[in-house]
Design an enzyme around this catalytic site. Structure first.
Site, short mmCIF file in Angstrom:
data_model
loop_
_atom_site.label_atom_id
_atom_site.label_comp_id
_atom_site.label_asym_id
_atom_site.label_seq_id
_atom_site.Cartn_x
_atom_site.Cartn_y
_atom_site.Cartn_z
N ARG A 298 -38.76 -42.89 29.72
CA ARG A 298 -39.94 -43.66 29.28
C ARG A 298 -40.16 -43.49 27.77
NH1 ARG A 298 -44.69 -41.80 33.00
NH2 ARG A 298 -45.87 -43.40 31.92
N ARG B 237 -45.45 -36.28 40.51
CA ARG B 237 -44.96 -37.64 40.76
C ARG B 237 -43.60 -37.85 40.09
NH1 ARG B 237 -50.23 -40.97 39.03
NH2 ARG B 237 -49.47 -40.12 37.07
N ARG C 277 -47.30 -54.00 23.37
CA ARG C 277 -46.27 -52.96 23.50
C ARG C 277 -45.07 -53.24 22.59
NH1 ARG C 277 -46.59 -49.55 28.14
NH2 ARG C 277 -48.14 -50.26 29.61
N LYS D 136 -53.72 -41.49 25.15
CA LYS D 136 -54.43 -42.61 24.53
C LYS D 136 -55.42 -43.28 25.50
CE LYS D 136 -50.70 -45.99 25.15
NZ LYS D 136 -49.81 -45.08 25.89
N ARG E 131 -48.40 -32.17 35.18
CA ARG E 131 -49.35 -33.02 35.90
C ARG E 131 -49.13 -32.94 37.41
NH1 ARG E 131 -49.52 -39.02 33.29
NH2 ARG E 131 -50.41 -38.56 31.26
#
Length: 213
Positions: A171, A160, A88, A13, A127
């Site tokens: 998450r 990471r 959020r 997003k 990633r």
């Protein structure tokens, strides 16, 4: 054109928000950027936010909303803005609606970039980030020219902790609990639009442009 971007962490997003901002000439507003700018400029709101952040606490909804409204009040937001990372939660959304209502404004679109959890875990697990210069890559879609080495500065790139599968699952759990209810909230307001975030980046953006017209 006032737009809220919704979507799970890793749904893309933020990338779409930047492209919308560029195309329509409106600012891309992320709460992280607002916090950093206010703390750097030592504003009164920034000092308050820093007190919470220094203690590892979340900045309260009301203060976050004040910071966002302060940013929305700037001249470059006259023609609209793209909100990324706020609201959020339902209380944040209600605070935002209330604050906008006081100045006779309301949000126009809430765009949900919809990607299944399994896709996100796979996507984020690929990633890689350079801890030296901050450049980001992906082993499949944006690989480095030399494996494991940053194209920009030549330092090693790493997976990471944030992008490790177990962290991503946590998450996503928080997202489904706190942020997913916003989808129903904005659906109820009649401003929710959903795009298939599993498509290539360009196709997702084309779908968004079609919605915005």
């Amino acid at each position: 054109m006032k737009i809220i971007m919704l979507g799970a962490p890793g749904a893309g997003k933020g990338t779409q928000a930047k492209q919308i901002a560029d195309k329509y000439g409106i600012p891309h507003i992320s709460t992280g950027d607002i916090f950093r700018a206010n703390i750097k400029n030592n504003t009164e709101l920034g000092q308050k936010a820093k007190q919470y952040m220094d203690q590892g606490m979340l900045v309260p909804d009301e203060l976050t909303c004040d910071l966002v409204m302060d940013r929305i009040g700037e001249k470059d937001c006259e023609n609209g803005f793209v909100l990324d990372g706020f609201p959020r939660t339902i209380p944040q959304a209600e605070a935002l609606d209330g604050a906008l209502g006081k100045i006779g404004q309301k949000m126009d679109y809430a765009i949900d970039v919809d990607v299944p959890d399994d896709n996100i875990v796979g996507r984020m697990g690929g990633r890689r980030a350079c801890l030296n210069c901050g450049a980001t890559y992906h082993v499949v879609t944006i690989p480095t020219k030399v494996e494991g080495i940053c194209d920009r500065c030549g330092s090693p790139v790493v997976l990471r902790d944030d992008d490790k599968p177990e962290t991503v699952q946590k998450r996503l759990a928080v997202y489904h609990e706190q942020t997913q209810p916003l989808i129903d909230y904005y659906k109820g307001q009649g401003i929710l639009k959903t795009v298939d975030g599993t498509q290539p980046m360009e196709a997702v953006f084309a779908a968004i442009v079609e919605i915005l017209g």
